[in-house]
Design a protein around this motif. Sequence first.
Motif, short mmCIF file in Angstrom:
data_model
loop_
_atom_site.label_atom_id
_atom_site.label_comp_id
_atom_site.label_asym_id
_atom_site.label_seq_id
_atom_site.Cartn_x
_atom_site.Cartn_y
_atom_site.Cartn_z
N TYR A 1 0.82 -1.21 0.00
CA TYR A 1 0.00 0.00 0.00
C TYR A 1 0.85 1.26 0.00
O TYR A 1 0.62 2.19 -0.78
CB TYR A 1 -0.93 0.00 1.22
CG TYR A 1 -1.82 1.20 1.33
CD1 TYR A 1 -2.89 1.37 0.46
CD2 TYR A 1 -1.60 2.16 2.30
CE1 TYR A 1 -3.72 2.49 0.56
CE2 TYR A 1 -2.42 3.28 2.41
CZ TYR A 1 -3.48 3.42 1.54
OH TYR A 1 -4.30 4.53 1.63
N THR A 2 1.87 1.30 0.86
CA THR A 2 2.64 2.52 1.03
C THR A 2 3.68 2.73 -0.08
O THR A 2 4.03 3.87 -0.40
CB THR A 2 3.38 2.52 2.38
OG1 THR A 2 4.28 1.40 2.42
CG2 THR A 2 2.40 2.45 3.53
N TYR B 1 1.85 0.59 -4.38
CA TYR B 1 0.69 1.27 -4.94
C TYR B 1 1.05 2.59 -5.62
O TYR B 1 0.61 2.84 -6.77
CB TYR B 1 -0.35 1.46 -3.83
CG TYR B 1 -1.56 2.29 -4.16
CD1 TYR B 1 -2.14 2.28 -5.43
CD2 TYR B 1 -2.14 3.10 -3.19
CE1 TYR B 1 -3.26 3.05 -5.72
CE2 TYR B 1 -3.27 3.87 -3.46
CZ TYR B 1 -3.82 3.84 -4.73
OH TYR B 1 -4.92 4.60 -5.01
N MET C 1 -0.95 -4.60 6.08
CA MET C 1 -1.92 -3.54 5.83
C MET C 1 -3.02 -3.58 6.88
O MET C 1 -3.27 -4.61 7.50
CB MET C 1 -2.55 -3.71 4.45
CG MET C 1 -1.66 -3.39 3.28
SD MET C 1 -2.59 -3.26 1.72
CE MET C 1 -3.13 -4.96 1.49
N ASP D 1 -6.62 0.31 4.75
CA ASP D 1 -5.80 0.25 3.54
C ASP D 1 -6.46 -0.63 2.48
O ASP D 1 -6.51 -0.28 1.29
CB ASP D 1 -4.41 -0.30 3.86
CG ASP D 1 -3.65 0.54 4.86
OD1 ASP D 1 -3.92 1.75 4.95
OD2 ASP D 1 -2.79 -0.03 5.57
N LEU E 1 -7.79 0.48 -1.29
CA LEU E 1 -7.38 -0.18 -2.52
C LEU E 1 -8.57 -0.80 -3.24
O LEU E 1 -8.60 -0.87 -4.48
CB LEU E 1 -6.33 -1.26 -2.20
CG LEU E 1 -4.96 -0.73 -1.78
CD1 LEU E 1 -4.09 -1.86 -1.27
CD2 LEU E 1 -4.28 -0.01 -2.95
N CYS F 1 -6.67 -1.43 -8.96
CA CYS F 1 -6.39 -2.53 -8.05
C CYS F 1 -7.53 -3.54 -8.01
O CYS F 1 -8.71 -3.17 -7.93
CB CYS F 1 -6.12 -2.01 -6.64
SG CYS F 1 -5.67 -3.32 -5.46
#
Length: 333
Positions: free
Chosen positions: A122-123, A126, A225, A229, A233, A239
């Motif tokens: 995610y951090t 993504y 996550m 999160d 997404l 995604c």
Amino acid sequence: MAHIIHKIITKTIKYGQHVSDAVLERKYPLLNPYLRKKEIAEGALGVVLMLHRVAEYNRSRLVPNEDLKVSPAFLQKAISKYRKAGFVFLSLDEVYNVINGIKALDKPFVAFTLDDGYLDNYTTAYPVFKRNNVPFCIFVATDFPDKQAILWWYTIEDLILGNNRIALSDGSTYTCITYQQKWDTFRFIREKILKLNQANLLSSLQTLFANYDLNWLEPVQKLSMSWEDVAHLGNEPLCTIGGHTMTHPAFAPLSLEEIKTEIEGGIQKLQSVIDYPIRHFAYPYGSIKEDGQREYEFLKTFNFKTAFISYGGNICQNAKNSMTHLPRFMLKR
């Protein structure tokens, strides 16, 4: 359907014709020479790449865990190389359509998938995909955002790195003074853990490692996550969220009923936070040791569009016959 890959290369290995490794390397970036030739021979349509983490490599840690990582710079490099080579970036829904003849391509495709639900997906990953407008799928084991996943591979790594000798309650002992010995010890213990009772893994681990005071849930608190999160997404058009069970167990020791509980439980939790049905799945571990014909046949009862193992190379023209065990290629630095 014509051999799509043949349209974008100048040479083939059909009828034993020699193919320059340099030519294939340009058309199949980041694959080794064996896989490049194999995919041309079998009429490859494209490649589904498997990742786990997108983070910087740490040479002070053990190779088996660090090999789960690619750096954000390396991910960017992979995207750029595939784009330059003329590949089309597809979501898994689009991959399904290509395999089943619903969508026609005159170029090879590449699809990115990430397993488990690590925070850096995610951090770090993504933003790279977003910046490049590249679709991707994250197969989420729901114990990751629940903060209950037992990431034993990190717990035993810390144990091995901090000790010169490991003694388990089953009587096995391991000398791990040198780096190579520590790497070997990790591999030996990993095989032992994969044979434990997966339905009651925490208790089994606590028994096996009774000589040590280990916090089996500490890694997931830092590395996974959150549900927020996942929800974010799930609303991102690029995604796809896929199923990956609840607890990420090895399937081989489980009964079919236990596997059903794992898969259905994971789907239900995921669908409680995202607005679309879970149509794609990846086997936990997904190697030839953990999954076989029993699991492949059983997956048919779930009506997933696709289900992926963790090895096997590219997606070829006969892939319609193996929708419950489609191959992937692990993206490695």
